[in-house]
Design an enzyme around this catalytic site. Structure first.
Site, PDB file in Angstrom:
ATOM      1  CG  HIS A 217      -0.285  -0.140   2.532  1.00 31.60           C
ATOM      2  ND1 HIS A 217      -0.960  -0.003   3.717  1.00 31.60           N
ATOM      3  CD2 HIS A 217       1.006  -0.411   2.882  1.00 31.60           C
ATOM      4  CE1 HIS A 217      -0.142  -0.180   4.734  1.00 31.60           C
ATOM      5  NE2 HIS A 217       1.056  -0.435   4.251  1.00 31.60           N
ATOM      6  CG  HIS A 218       3.876   2.005   2.428  1.00 26.73           C
ATOM      7  ND1 HIS A 218       3.088   2.844   3.175  1.00 26.73           N
ATOM      8  CD2 HIS A 218       4.269   1.000   3.265  1.00 26.73           C
ATOM      9  CE1 HIS A 218       3.007   2.375   4.417  1.00 26.73           C
ATOM     10  NE2 HIS A 218       3.704   1.255   4.487  1.00 26.73           N
ATOM     11  CB  ALA A 219       3.998   1.163  -4.495  1.00 20.88           C
TER      12      ALA A 219
END
Length: 404
Positions: free
Chosen positions: A140-142
């Site tokens: 979920h950080h990309a």
């Protein structure tokens, strides 16, 4: 009373995986250099809880699919680095790849591309009338043009985009210990997506910015619940029990995407909470029960993996998630084959803890009682009373709680 085991599925759910997850990735001394998806699948199979019809193999996402969200330059850089067997410094500087955080490894492009298509594939299966679980997903950080926080491609975003192509109103719930910043940023301008993240306060945890109660986005479609260190089961239950109904009431989704990172569990080396597997599964079960339905009653729900850096805790927990999704009653005792699998894992970080031996014999935890701190109550009160999209739902919920 002991609940009898039930290993036959009673719900329409599919589990998505691929053989490449058995290969070593991320390298030595990296938090993700541990068995995760492969160990989970093996443990589920040790329970006899996965049929051939329930398992689907994911292919790699194509560059065109990845470019629904990621830039062409970034996708091309990832492909070229895999072909070259290394990361040029210009790519390292521009795309934040080839460093300790997001290291090069064999399958540099293919592995995250496969995990990413797993979430697109899961979204398609949900559209066809199933629930779907992609444990390799949840990255979920990309960002569109860069890797962030161990995440190369943002599969939750791409899965949501596949659902949005069908015009569905999507609620994204993130219970990973870390703020779901990349997903929130991706949908800041889409009022048909709401993101809800319960996470460690970024004043002390990655990504060290954003994720505050006041961060609601320009369309007020972002809900953030930053939490203090040491959250226990009673505190998390209190927060989730008050926040979740308000979010559902405010947004009324047509489908839910759940990011189920296990780094909120007590022994996780990168988490700062003290949440049990039991409470984690209680939250997942609540989401299943509250999800919108297909005409036959099947929940419209896509579950993706996420963080989780204690392989034994993660595999036990995600096996339980699959049990809930597929409608199975898994025994608390881990079967001998599963115990052997877990004992074969090279993991000794908490071997001196009194709970360590239980990790091999039970898929549930020893429960520790805790009180709900005033700070925790005040935080959820503040969110429900201040968030523009939740004020009405928050007031309604507070009246219900008071009356009860």
């Amino acid at each position: 009373m002991i609940t009898p085991s039930r290993t036959e599925p009673t719900r329409k759910a599919l589990l998505i995986g691929a053989s490449r997850y058995r290969r070593h990735s991320y390298g030595d001394n990296h938090p993700l250099g541990i068995p995760r998806v492969s160990l989970t699948l093996d443990l589920i199979r040790a329970y006899g809880a996965l049929t051939e019809e329930e398992f689907q193999v994911s292919r790699k996402a194509t560059p065109a699919e990845l470019e629904w969200f990621h830039t062409r330059e970034y996708v091309s850089a990832m492909q070229r680095c895999e072909a070259l067997g290394k990361v040029y410094d210009r790519y390292r500087q521009r795309h934040n790849i080839g460093n300790f955080e997001n290291p090069y490894f064999p399958g540099f492009f293919a592995t995250p591309a496969t995990a990413t298509y797993g979430s697109i594939q899961g979204a398609e299966r949900v559209l066809e009338g199933f629930m779907a679980f992609n444990p390799a997903g949840g990255m979920h950080h990309a960002a569109p043009d860069a890797a962030q926080g161990f995440c190369f491609f943002n599969d939750p975003v791409l899965g949501i985009l596949r659902l949005r192509r069908e015009g569905l109103r999507v609620l994204y719930l993130d219970i990973d210990a870390h703020h779901g910043d990349g997903v929130e940023a991706a949908f800041r301008s889409d009022d048909q997506v709401m993101t809800c993240s319960l996470h460690m306060d970024t004043s002390y945890a990655y990504p060290f910015k954003g994720g505050g109660i006041e961060d609601t986005g320009p369309l007020n479609n972002a809900v953030n619940m930053p939490l203090p260190k040491g959250m226990n089961d009673d505190e998390y239950r209190h927060v989730f029990g008050r926040l979740w109904p308000a979010v559902l009431e405010a947004f009324r989704p047509e489908v839910i995407v759940l990011q189920a990172g296990t780094d909120i569990l007590g022994p996780d080396p990168l988490g700062k909470f003290h949440i049990s597997t039991q409470l984690f599964l209680e939250v997942v079960e609540r989401v299943i029960n509250d999800a919108p339905r297909h005409s036959d009653g099947t929940p419209r729900l896509l579950v993706v993996g996420g963080g989780g850096y204690h392989p034994l805790m993660l595999a036990r927990c995600w096996a339980g998630v699959w049990g809930l999704l597929s409608g199975r009653e898994l025994p608390e005792a881990i079967p001998p084959e599963g115990e052997a699998l877990l004992r074969a894992v090279d993991w000794d970080q908490d071997e001196e803890e009194d709970y360590f031996e239980d990790l091999f014999t039970s898929r549930l935890d020893r429960l520790v009682e805790g009180e709900v701190r005033r700070e925790v109550r005040e935080r959820v009160d503040a969110l429900l009373s201040a968030h523009p999209a939740l004020v009405r739902g928050g007031i309604m919920l507070e009246k219900t709680v008071t009356a009860g």
